[in-house]
Design a protein around this motif. Structure first.
Motif, short mmCIF file in Angstrom:
data_model
loop_
_atom_site.label_atom_id
_atom_site.label_comp_id
_atom_site.label_asym_id
_atom_site.label_seq_id
_atom_site.Cartn_x
_atom_site.Cartn_y
_atom_site.Cartn_z
N PRO A 63 0.79 -1.23 0.00
CA PRO A 63 0.00 0.00 0.00
C PRO A 63 0.83 1.28 0.00
CG PRO A 63 -0.92 -1.59 1.52
CD PRO A 63 0.40 -2.15 1.07
N ALA A 64 2.04 1.23 0.53
CA ALA A 64 2.87 2.42 0.54
C ALA A 64 3.27 2.84 -0.88
CB ALA A 64 4.12 2.18 1.38
N ASN A 65 3.08 1.95 -1.85
CA ASN A 65 3.37 2.23 -3.25
C ASN A 65 2.16 2.83 -3.97
OD1 ASN A 65 5.15 2.18 -5.51
ND2 ASN A 65 4.16 0.33 -6.26
N SER A 66 1.11 3.12 -3.22
CA SER A 66 -0.11 3.68 -3.80
C SER A 66 0.00 5.20 -3.91
CB SER A 66 -1.31 3.30 -2.93
OG SER A 66 -1.41 1.91 -2.78
N SER A 67 -0.98 5.80 -4.58
CA SER A 67 -0.99 7.26 -4.72
C SER A 67 -2.41 7.74 -4.96
CB SER A 67 -0.08 7.72 -5.87
OG SER A 67 -0.57 7.22 -7.10
N VAL A 68 -2.63 9.04 -4.73
CA VAL A 68 -3.97 9.63 -4.93
C VAL A 68 -3.82 11.06 -5.42
CG1 VAL A 68 -4.11 10.32 -2.49
CG2 VAL A 68 -6.20 10.13 -3.85
N THR A 69 -4.69 11.45 -6.34
CA THR A 69 -4.79 12.83 -6.79
C THR A 69 -6.27 13.23 -6.80
OG1 THR A 69 -4.91 12.21 -9.12
CG2 THR A 69 -2.73 12.70 -8.23
N VAL A 70 -6.55 14.44 -6.34
CA VAL A 70 -7.93 14.94 -6.27
C VAL A 70 -7.93 16.41 -6.67
CG1 VAL A 70 -9.88 15.43 -4.73
CG2 VAL A 70 -8.55 13.35 -4.41
N SER A 71 -8.99 16.85 -7.34
CA SER A 71 -9.12 18.26 -7.67
C SER A 71 -10.60 18.66 -7.72
CB SER A 71 -8.45 18.57 -9.01
OG SER A 71 -9.11 17.89 -10.06
N PHE A 72 -10.85 19.93 -7.39
CA PHE A 72 -12.21 20.46 -7.49
C PHE A 72 -12.14 21.98 -7.52
CE2 PHE A 72 -11.26 19.24 -3.11
CZ PHE A 72 -11.44 20.42 -2.40
N PRO A 73 -13.14 22.63 -8.13
CA PRO A 73 -13.16 24.10 -8.18
C PRO A 73 -13.44 24.70 -6.81
CG PRO A 73 -14.64 23.14 -9.83
CD PRO A 73 -14.25 22.04 -8.89
N VAL A 74 -12.74 25.80 -6.50
CA VAL A 74 -13.01 26.51 -5.25
C VAL A 74 -14.48 26.92 -5.19
CG1 VAL A 74 -12.53 28.61 -3.93
CG2 VAL A 74 -10.66 27.38 -5.03
N ARG A 75 -15.03 27.31 -6.32
CA ARG A 75 -16.41 27.81 -6.34
C ARG A 75 -17.45 26.70 -6.22
NH1 ARG A 75 -16.65 33.25 -7.27
NH2 ARG A 75 -18.89 33.07 -7.62
N SER A 76 -17.01 25.44 -6.07
CA SER A 76 -17.97 24.37 -5.76
C SER A 76 -18.28 24.31 -4.27
CB SER A 76 -17.42 23.02 -6.23
OG SER A 76 -16.29 22.63 -5.48
N MET A 77 -17.69 25.21 -3.50
CA MET A 77 -17.94 25.27 -2.07
C MET A 77 -19.43 25.51 -1.77
SD MET A 77 -16.55 28.11 0.68
CE MET A 77 -14.82 27.84 0.33
N PHE A 78 -19.95 24.78 -0.79
CA PHE A 78 -21.32 24.99 -0.31
C PHE A 78 -21.24 25.42 1.15
CE2 PHE A 78 -25.07 23.38 1.95
CZ PHE A 78 -26.05 24.07 1.27
N THR A 79 -21.81 26.58 1.47
CA THR A 79 -21.78 27.08 2.84
C THR A 79 -23.15 27.09 3.51
OG1 THR A 79 -22.17 29.40 2.26
CG2 THR A 79 -19.87 28.61 2.20
N GLY A 80 -24.21 26.95 2.72
CA GLY A 80 -25.56 27.02 3.28
C GLY A 80 -26.09 28.43 3.42
N TRP A 81 -25.27 29.42 3.09
CA TRP A 81 -25.71 30.82 3.16
C TRP A 81 -25.00 31.59 2.06
CZ3 TRP A 81 -23.56 35.52 5.75
CH2 TRP A 81 -24.52 36.55 5.80
N GLU A 82 -25.76 32.12 1.10
CA GLU A 82 -25.19 32.73 -0.09
C GLU A 82 -24.25 33.88 0.25
OE1 GLU A 82 -24.35 33.06 -4.10
OE2 GLU A 82 -25.42 31.48 -3.02
N GLY A 83 -24.61 34.67 1.27
CA GLY A 83 -23.76 35.80 1.66
C GLY A 83 -22.38 35.34 2.12
N ARG A 84 -22.31 34.23 2.85
CA ARG A 84 -21.02 33.71 3.30
C ARG A 84 -20.20 33.21 2.11
NH1 ARG A 84 -22.66 30.04 6.74
NH2 ARG A 84 -22.67 31.56 8.43
N PHE A 85 -20.87 32.50 1.19
CA PHE A 85 -20.17 32.02 0.00
C PHE A 85 -19.56 33.19 -0.78
CE2 PHE A 85 -20.30 31.37 -4.60
CZ PHE A 85 -19.46 30.28 -4.73
N GLU A 86 -20.34 34.22 -1.01
CA GLU A 86 -19.85 35.36 -1.78
C GLU A 86 -18.69 36.05 -1.05
OE1 GLU A 86 -20.48 35.93 -4.78
OE2 GLU A 86 -22.19 34.59 -5.04
N HIS A 87 -18.75 36.12 0.28
CA HIS A 87 -17.65 36.72 1.03
C HIS A 87 -16.39 35.86 0.89
CE1 HIS A 87 -16.08 38.65 4.99
NE2 HIS A 87 -15.51 39.17 3.92
#
Length: 194
Positions: A63-87
């Motif tokens: 398993p130490a020979n394994s690897s992982v890569t992940v990516s996602f847009p910053v703007r995919s963030m969900f905060t539950g409140w639009e004002g917080r997201f925009e800030h």
């Protein structure tokens, strides 16, 4: 990742060194990154990223020979409140355009138990790259009951300092420390996958 993600690293057969990692891809519909922080001592505020993409190369014999890569847009963030997201997307924090990505690329894996490991890697956030360690646990691995192919699920945790990535406004009143919780599923790539 297949079978025991982290087990057998110390008891692998002599031929294990010749094994090749197998390709897995994240199940975007069942992969989430949650973050939380203390708000002025009054509450814990939560947010989430989901629907992201990534690939895992897993060597089940080593398993130490394994690897992982992940990516996602910053703007995919969900905060539950639009004002917080925009800030958060404003110049006070990320100043994020539509194309800005968060990425994580593992650099090493330290097996710590039968189902646990520390995944060390480079996190790029807000245009800054820093080393991060994820404390990861294998939840379950085996054939998916509906998809009929090898599947695996993992949880991981980490603590980040906002100021390390130049998004530390209002610290320390709003905590500089951000707790990260990750839960994801990954499916083995087969010849029938497009």
């Amino acid at each position: 990742m297949k079978q025991t993600l982290f087990a057998a690293a110390l008891v692998a057969l002599p031929l294990a060194a010749h094994a090749e990692p197998e390709a897995y891809t994240l199940d975007s519909s069942h992969s989430q990154v949650l973050f939380s922080y203390n708000h002025l001592g009054y509450s814990t505020t939560w947010g989430m990223f989901s629907g992201f993409e990534g690939d895992i190369q897993f060597d089940q014999d080593n398993p130490a020979n394994s690897s992982v890569t992940v990516s996602f847009p910053v703007r995919s963030m969900f905060t539950g409140w639009e004002g917080r997201f925009e800030h958060f997307m404003s110049a006070d924090f990320f100043g994020a355009d539509e194309d800005e990505m968060v990425t994580f690329t593992s650099t090493s894996i330290d097996v710590t138990g039968d189902t646990t490991a520390n995944i060390i890697g480079d996190l790029t956030l807000n245009g800054i790259t820093k080393p991060v360690t994820l404390a990861a646990t294998l939840n379950q691995a085996g054939d998916h009951p509906m998809e009929g192919k090898p599947w695996a699920g993992f949880n991981a945790t980490a603590t980040l300092m906002r100021s390390d990535f130049e998004v530390g406004m209002f610290a320390p009143f709003v905590s500089d420390e951000v707790e990260i919780q990750i839960s994801l599923e990954a499916m083995k790539v087969t010849g029938t996958d497009s």
